[in-house]
Write a protein that holds these residues in place. Structure first.
Motif, PDB file in Angstrom:
ATOM      1  N   VAL A 106      23.739  10.488 -62.935  1.00  0.00           N
ATOM      2  CA  VAL A 106      23.819   9.861 -61.648  1.00  0.00           C
ATOM      3  C   VAL A 106      22.245   9.559 -61.041  1.00  0.00           C
ATOM      4  O   VAL A 106      22.171   9.008 -60.162  1.00  0.00           O
ATOM      5  CB  VAL A 106      24.001  10.607 -60.653  1.00  0.00           C
ATOM      6  N   THR A 125      21.386   5.180 -59.948  1.00  0.00           N
ATOM      7  CA  THR A 125      20.781   5.626 -58.973  1.00  0.00           C
ATOM      8  C   THR A 125      19.080   4.909 -58.526  1.00  0.00           C
ATOM      9  O   THR A 125      18.828   5.024 -57.860  1.00  0.00           O
ATOM     10  CB  THR A 125      21.606   5.961 -57.675  1.00  0.00           C
ATOM     11  N   THR A 176      28.128   7.136 -55.158  1.00  0.00           N
ATOM     12  CA  THR A 176      28.701   6.551 -56.122  1.00  0.00           C
ATOM     13  C   THR A 176      29.808   7.063 -56.351  1.00  0.00           C
ATOM     14  O   THR A 176      30.426   7.921 -55.887  1.00  0.00           O
ATOM     15  CB  THR A 176      28.011   7.310 -57.033  1.00  0.00           C
ATOM     16  N   ILE A 224      29.993   5.320 -64.129  1.00  0.00           N
ATOM     17  CA  ILE A 224      28.887   6.196 -62.301  1.00  0.00           C
ATOM     18  C   ILE A 224      29.345   3.546 -61.177  1.00  0.00           C
ATOM     19  O   ILE A 224      28.398   3.310 -62.382  1.00  0.00           O
ATOM     20  CB  ILE A 224      27.304   6.086 -62.545  1.00  0.00           C
ATOM     21  N   ILE A 269      27.644   2.562 -58.061  1.00  0.00           N
ATOM     22  CA  ILE A 269      26.854   2.542 -57.233  1.00  0.00           C
ATOM     23  C   ILE A 269      28.010   1.765 -55.824  1.00  0.00           C
ATOM     24  O   ILE A 269      28.688   0.330 -56.040  1.00  0.00           O
ATOM     25  CB  ILE A 269      25.651   2.210 -57.284  1.00  0.00           C
TER      26      ILE A 269
END
Length: 111
Positions: free
Chosen positions: A43, A47, A87, A99, A101
């Motif tokens: 993650v 991100t 997420t 994942i 977003i």
């Protein structure tokens, strides 16, 4: 645009689709380190934040239960989905961490 790059020693691949804000990380659960740690690292990479910038994972998932589900020989076809750090995360037993977003990133205080 899709690209692949190495994230850490324990994560074997990282693919990001910028059009859909979606990232898939492939991880070998038999490697050292618990799946819950690989989740946070994935993650963070997806991100573009550090793991320290992310909210505490226990607000979203029980790390002990998560690790047990993904490393148990008895759970061959498990998929776990939950929200974490702006997420939507979907993880399965074969090592895929997907994942998505969800929107604008925050400072990580809300999850």
């Amino acid at each position: 645009m899709v690209f692949t790059r190495l994230v850490t020693d324990s994560i074997s691949g990282y693919q990001s689709d910028q059009e859909t804000n979606s990232t898939t990380v492939r991880h070998d659960w038999s490697q050292p380190g618990p799946p819950s740690v690989a989740l946070v690292e994935a993650v963070a990479a997806a991100t573009d934040r550090t793991t320290a910038d992310l909210p505490l994972r226990h607000r979203s998932v029980d790390a002990d239960a998560f690790d047990a589900l993904l490393t148990s020989e008895e759970s061959a076809s498990v998929t776990v989905s939950f929200k974490y750090a702006d997420t939507t995360v979907r993880v399965n037993r074969n090592g895929n961490i997907e994942i998505q977003i969800d929107g604008a990133l925050t400072d990580g205080d809300d999850d």
